[in-house]
Write a protein that holds these residues in place. Structure first.
Motif, PDB file in Angstrom:
ATOM      1  N   LYS B 539     -17.915 -14.954  26.447  1.00  0.00           N
ATOM      2  CA  LYS B 539     -16.609 -14.305  26.287  1.00  0.00           C
ATOM      3  C   LYS B 539     -16.757 -12.911  25.669  1.00  0.00           C
ATOM      4  O   LYS B 539     -15.775 -12.236  25.411  1.00  0.00           O
ATOM      5  CB  LYS B 539     -15.708 -15.135  25.360  1.00  0.00           C
ATOM      6  CG  LYS B 539     -15.597 -16.596  25.759  1.00  0.00           C
ATOM      7  CD  LYS B 539     -14.519 -16.804  26.803  1.00  0.00           C
ATOM      8  CE  LYS B 539     -14.316 -18.285  27.046  1.00  0.00           C
ATOM      9  NZ  LYS B 539     -13.909 -18.589  28.409  1.00  0.00           N
ATOM     10  N   GLY B 540     -17.980 -12.584  25.319  1.00  0.00           N
ATOM     11  CA  GLY B 540     -18.199 -11.278  24.696  1.00  0.00           C
ATOM     12  C   GLY B 540     -17.670 -11.214  23.275  1.00  0.00           C
ATOM     13  O   GLY B 540     -17.134 -10.198  22.839  1.00  0.00           O
ATOM     14  N   ILE B 553     -30.100  -8.713  21.374  1.00  0.00           N
ATOM     15  CA  ILE B 553     -28.973  -9.016  22.255  1.00  0.00           C
ATOM     16  C   ILE B 553     -28.125  -7.759  22.472  1.00  0.00           C
ATOM     17  O   ILE B 553     -27.674  -7.124  21.510  1.00  0.00           O
ATOM     18  CB  ILE B 553     -28.127 -10.171  21.683  1.00  0.00           C
ATOM     19  CG1 ILE B 553     -29.015 -11.422  21.528  1.00  0.00           C
ATOM     20  CG2 ILE B 553     -26.935 -10.463  22.603  1.00  0.00           C
ATOM     21  CD1 ILE B 553     -28.316 -12.625  20.970  1.00  0.00           C
ATOM     22  N   ASP B 554     -27.961  -7.425  23.745  1.00  0.00           N
ATOM     23  CA  ASP B 554     -27.166  -6.244  24.098  1.00  0.00           C
ATOM     24  C   ASP B 554     -25.805  -6.682  24.628  1.00  0.00           C
ATOM     25  O   ASP B 554     -25.677  -7.759  25.203  1.00  0.00           O
ATOM     26  CB  ASP B 554     -27.859  -5.435  25.205  1.00  0.00           C
ATOM     27  CG  ASP B 554     -29.199  -4.890  24.731  1.00  0.00           C
ATOM     28  OD1 ASP B 554     -29.310  -4.627  23.503  1.00  0.00           O
ATOM     29  OD2 ASP B 554     -30.119  -4.757  25.554  1.00  0.00           O
ATOM     30  N   GLY B 555     -24.826  -5.818  24.496  1.00  0.00           N
ATOM     31  CA  GLY B 555     -23.509  -6.131  25.050  1.00  0.00           C
ATOM     32  C   GLY B 555     -22.413  -5.545  24.186  1.00  0.00           C
ATOM     33  O   GLY B 555     -22.619  -5.248  22.998  1.00  0.00           O
ATOM     34  N   PRO B 560     -19.875  -9.741  28.937  1.00  0.00           N
ATOM     35  CA  PRO B 560     -21.008 -10.668  28.798  1.00  0.00           C
ATOM     36  C   PRO B 560     -22.221  -9.976  28.171  1.00  0.00           C
ATOM     37  O   PRO B 560     -22.499  -8.813  28.467  1.00  0.00           O
ATOM     38  CB  PRO B 560     -21.305 -11.073  30.245  1.00  0.00           C
ATOM     39  CG  PRO B 560     -20.055 -10.800  31.002  1.00  0.00           C
ATOM     40  CD  PRO B 560     -19.404  -9.639  30.331  1.00  0.00           C
ATOM     41  N   HIS B 561     -22.887 -10.713  27.300  1.00  0.00           N
ATOM     42  CA  HIS B 561     -24.062 -10.182  26.624  1.00  0.00           C
ATOM     43  C   HIS B 561     -25.340 -10.616  27.341  1.00  0.00           C
ATOM     44  O   HIS B 561     -25.334 -11.580  28.099  1.00  0.00           O
ATOM     45  CB  HIS B 561     -24.095 -10.701  25.177  1.00  0.00           C
ATOM     46  CG  HIS B 561     -23.112  -9.998  24.282  1.00  0.00           C
ATOM     47  ND1 HIS B 561     -21.808  -9.789  24.645  1.00  0.00           N
ATOM     48  CD2 HIS B 561     -23.267  -9.467  23.035  1.00  0.00           C
ATOM     49  CE1 HIS B 561     -21.181  -9.160  23.658  1.00  0.00           C
ATOM     50  NE2 HIS B 561     -22.058  -8.950  22.663  1.00  0.00           N
ATOM     51  N   CYS B 568     -36.966 -10.824  21.964  1.00  0.00           N
ATOM     52  CA  CYS B 568     -36.507 -12.110  21.413  1.00  0.00           C
ATOM     53  C   CYS B 568     -37.610 -12.778  20.598  1.00  0.00           C
ATOM     54  O   CYS B 568     -38.748 -12.890  21.049  1.00  0.00           O
ATOM     55  CB  CYS B 568     -36.075 -13.029  22.556  1.00  0.00           C
ATOM     56  SG  CYS B 568     -35.623 -14.682  22.013  1.00  0.00           S
ATOM     57  N   ILE B 569     -37.271 -13.213  19.369  1.00  0.00           N
ATOM     58  CA  ILE B 569     -38.266 -13.910  18.538  1.00  0.00           C
ATOM     59  C   ILE B 569     -38.064 -15.425  18.589  1.00  0.00           C
ATOM     60  O   ILE B 569     -38.708 -16.184  17.866  1.00  0.00           O
ATOM     61  CB  ILE B 569     -38.240 -13.420  17.080  1.00  0.00           C
ATOM     62  CG1 ILE B 569     -36.843 -13.586  16.479  1.00  0.00           C
ATOM     63  CG2 ILE B 569     -38.719 -11.988  16.957  1.00  0.00           C
ATOM     64  CD1 ILE B 569     -36.812 -13.498  14.969  1.00  0.00           C
ATOM     65  N   LYS B 570     -37.136 -15.873  19.431  1.00  0.00           N
ATOM     66  CA  LYS B 570     -36.934 -17.301  19.704  1.00  0.00           C
ATOM     67  C   LYS B 570     -36.581 -18.098  18.451  1.00  0.00           C
ATOM     68  O   LYS B 570     -37.077 -19.202  18.241  1.00  0.00           O
ATOM     69  CB  LYS B 570     -38.177 -17.865  20.380  1.00  0.00           C
ATOM     70  CG  LYS B 570     -38.375 -17.195  21.726  1.00  0.00           C
ATOM     71  CD  LYS B 570     -39.740 -17.376  22.291  1.00  0.00           C
ATOM     72  CE  LYS B 570     -39.855 -16.579  23.587  1.00  0.00           C
ATOM     73  NZ  LYS B 570     -41.117 -16.721  24.258  1.00  0.00           N
TER      74      LYS B 570
END
Lengths: 167, 586
Positions: B539-540, B553-555, B560-561, B568-570
């Protein structure tokens, strides 16, 4: 000389312990346990002193002290966090707790925070497996931990210590 | 007299039992008709804190999950005699089955007697076995009863108890000294039955040990307890003093010619000290390293004199056997495993706690029948028995009966009683690595196969869970496991490969998935996880992007991201944070 013997601990604090046990065969571990209760850890000059009093070589005393996980050669913080890494705790996510505490305090397992407040030590099993994941801080056990819950407990202890320092 | 009894084992105290007790104390202290007391571990750890309400010796009601805030209502209910005010705390019928399906011998007094009161123990028939033995039996007759009972060492190896006692009895001492040693160095991570027995019923241990001491002719008894169990040490110390004051320890026990005293030796933290010869070295103040056998401890043990070492649970069965007879004990169980066994059932089960069942029950009876199966509706995958020396038994083999031979045939062992249940989210390669990490740290370093072999095994397992496994690693693990098993000096090294071998045997597909597909089917190995955001569901809200410690994480808001995989470091924080189920993991 490495100079490590130059540290000055008050050796008279364990004279009673040595009077009682130094000549009793097989008491070395007991003496080290009681000395650690006194100093909070085993300073090097205390190890040399115990060696002399019990007629052992310093190497032998240090050998025993480094064999058992209970003995510490470095001072610990005001709060010793013993984080259980037993099987049940592992299955229920103790590694996430370890990561959260490590990140929050900025120390790795076995280290002490710069302010001397917390020492983090992961231990094999505290035997409270039904409440896993578990940690014990200065004798008090905290169970069913989540990363958030663990950090809240640390925060409360830090506030408590600050209050004590002010008073 | 009405009695309010709070269950104060270590688990109960950790869950808040001591706070409940402190809250109740001022509320009932003025009332002479109410006695407030404690008991040890009731065994239903998942319902702690537990408060029992008795009328004399009759249990009126068991209250569970009691908090200190409930104390006024509990006190009021007991005072008025009308318990309906605390009905919401009553134990459910389903939970009553947790105990009613068990057969308790070693734990018979746990959660019933006050561990700090010898008279409470005596009221339940305590010290009758010792009195009978000292009053009317020869040591040989005692050993014969134990032989008839078929009691075997409950520490894990399952060696016949009578045989060890007999060997120690017949062994000549140079100085006249003989030692009886109790191994309470419960090092198996995931097992806590010995702690529970000492904390909850210390006199049972003392009585069992004194019967053993009489049988072998011991002059001194020593209990080697883990330093991690401070409450057990405290309760046992006070019980030893009480027993001595009441003539059950020390000179001329129960007025007989037999004298034997007891002391506690606190261990200092070393798993290998569960091994007999290492334990003896530790008792002598040395590094706890094992040595070759023979000579066996029965010939040359502590201080080079004849010594006999048994586990806590073994001794806890002895008084019952002497009172009820060896035949009655042997009537329970299977052809080659007699009596009962205590298990500490933990992990992903709904009802974790202490379970004592007759040998011959199936794993399914215990894990599903008593412990209530898996929680959160997950699928059961396996059970780990015997800790670092044991193995993982898959769900498909849960009809295996609890019996020394049958469990050994699966590749696991009976062990001391740790039973850690795992669900679909437990990675079996990860479990093998967990145990090898443990044995690598705990290996004493005396023999090469164990010191270096466990380290190499751990390294290979580590590279597999980190996604760097190579084709042929499983075969290499197997070859190395067999070498370590065959050539290590003591039980630690000889059994350390068991967790690896059993997981390869039953969960080879998980190893292959890690090595070939670089995937962890249980979604546990962080290095092999991939997080994605489902564009349809996102849903952003930006919550994940704000939580992400790596800023991966971009967005923008309401759009939507996406996760940049290279950054990513998981850590899984986005997965935990998302309220729309848009973050997926594979």
């Amino acid at each position: 000389m490495c100079g490590c013997k130059e540290k000055k601990s008050d050796l008279s604090l364990i004279s009673g312990i040595l009077d009682e046990y130094a000549k009793v065969p097989g008491s070395l571990i007991t003496i080290l346990q009681k000395a650690q209760e006194v100093y909070g850890y085993l300073p090097v000059d205390v190890i040399y002193h115990i060696a002399e009093a019990t007629g052992n070589s310093p190497a032998k005393v240090l050998g025993v002290a480094t064999f058992y996980t209970q003995f510490r050669l470095q001072p610990v913080g005001k709060y010793l966090i013993m984080l259980c890494q037993g099987t049940a705790c592992h299955v229920n996510g103790s590694e996430r707790i370890l990561a959260a505490i490590s990140e929050n305090l900025g120390i790795k397992n076995g280290e002490t925070t710069e302010d001397g407040l917390f020492t983090l030590s992961s231990v094999a099993c505290l035997g409270c497996c039904s409440l896993s994941p578990v940690m014990m801080i200065n004798g008090e056990t905290y169970g069913t931990l989540t990363p958030d819950k663990a950090l809240t407990i640390l925060k409360e202890l830090r506030e408590k210590a600050e209050k004590e320092a002010q008073a | 007299m009405k009695r309010i009894i709070v269950g104060e084992g270590s688990c109960g105290i950790a869950a808040g039992a001591a706070k409940v007790y402190s809250a109740l104390e001022p509320l009932v202290s003025g009332d002479k008709s109410i006695h407030l007391g404690i008991t040890g571990c009731i065994g239903m750890c998942y319902l702690e804190p537990i408060v029992d309400i008795y009328e004399d010796d009759t249990l009126l009601q068991r209250l569970v999950l009691v908090s200190e805030n409930d104390a006024p209502a509990v006190a009021q209910a007991v005072k008025s005699g009308d318990l309906s005010g605390v009905e919401h705390l009553f134990i459910k019928d389903e939970d009553k089955e947790f105990l009613s399906k068990q057969t308790r011998i070693a734990l018979r007094n746990c959660g019933i007697v006050d561990p700090t009161d010898i008279h409470d123990y005596e009221k339940r028939g305590g010290y009758e076995g010792l009195k009978k033995v000292l009053g009317s039996m020869t040591p040989e007759e005692v050993i014969e009863v134990i032989k008839t009972s078929g009691l075997a060492g409950r520490g894990g190896a399952g060696f016949p108890t009578w045989f060890k006692w007999n060997a120690a009895r017949n062994s000549k001492s140079k100085s006249g000294a003989k030692y009886l040693i109790c191994n309470a160095d419960e090092g198996d991570p995931g097992a806590f039955m010995d702690r529970a027995v000492i904390e909850s019923d210390p006199h049972n241990l003392i009585e069992g040990m004194m019967i053993g001491a009489y049988a072998i002719g011991a002059t001194e008894a020593v209990v080697y307890v883990r330093a991690e169990y401070p409450l057990a040490i405290k309760r046992l110390e006070s019980a030893i003093k009480e027993a001595r004051a009441n003539g059950m320890l020390g000179k001329n026990i129960c007025g007989s010619d037999f004298s034997c005293d007891m002391r506690i030796k606190a261990g200092a933290g070393a798993f290998v000290c569960g091994e007999e010869t290492a334990l003896i070295a530790s008792l002598e103040g040395q590094r706890g390293m094992p040595r070759l056998k023979p000579p066996f401890p029965a010939q040359a043990g502590y201080n080079s004199e004849p010594s006999n070492i048994n586990n806590v649970e073994t001794f806890a069965n002895v008084p019952w056997i002497l009172v009820n007879g060896g035949e009655k004990f042997a009537a329970m169980g299977t052809e080659n495993s007699k009596g009962t066994k205590v298990f500490a059932v933990t992990g992903k089960v709904r009802k974790g706690g202490l379970v004592e069942v007759p040998m011959g029950m199936t794993l399914r009876d215990v894990i599903f029948g008593i412990a209530g199966g898996i929680r959160d509706g997950k699928q059961c995958k396996a059970v780990q028995l015997g800790g670092p020396s044991g193995g993982c038994i898959p769900y498909e083999l849960f009809d295996t009966v609890i019996d020394y031979k049958a469990l050994t045939a699966t590749g696991a062992i009976m062990g001391s009683g740790g039973m850690v249940v795992m669900d679909e989210n437990t990675c079996m390669v990860g479990i093998a690595k967990f145990f090898l990490d443990f044995t690598t740290k705990e290996s004493c370093g005396k023999c090469v196969p164990c010191r270096i072999g466990t380290k190499r095994l751990c390294e290979i397992l580590t590279r597999i869970v980190e996604g760097n496994g190579k084709e042929g690693d499983v075969e290499l693990l197997e070859e190395l496991c067999n070498a370590v098993k065959d050539s290590s000096l003591c039980g630690l090294g000889q059994t350390a490969p068991n967790p690896v071998l059993t997981t390869i045997r039953y969960f080879r597909d998980e190893y292959d998935a890690h090595i070939r597909d670089k995937k962890c089917p249980a979604h546990e190995c962080a290095a092999l996880l991939h997080y994605h955001i489902d564009e349809e569901k996102c849903k952003g809200c930006t919550l994940c992007a704000r939580k992400c410690p790596a800023k991966a994480i971009d967005g923008t808001a309401k759009n939507p991201h996406t996760i940049r995989q290279d950054a990513c470091i998981k850590c899984g924080q986005c997965f935990a944070a998302c309220r729309f189920g848009a973050v997926t993991v594979e």
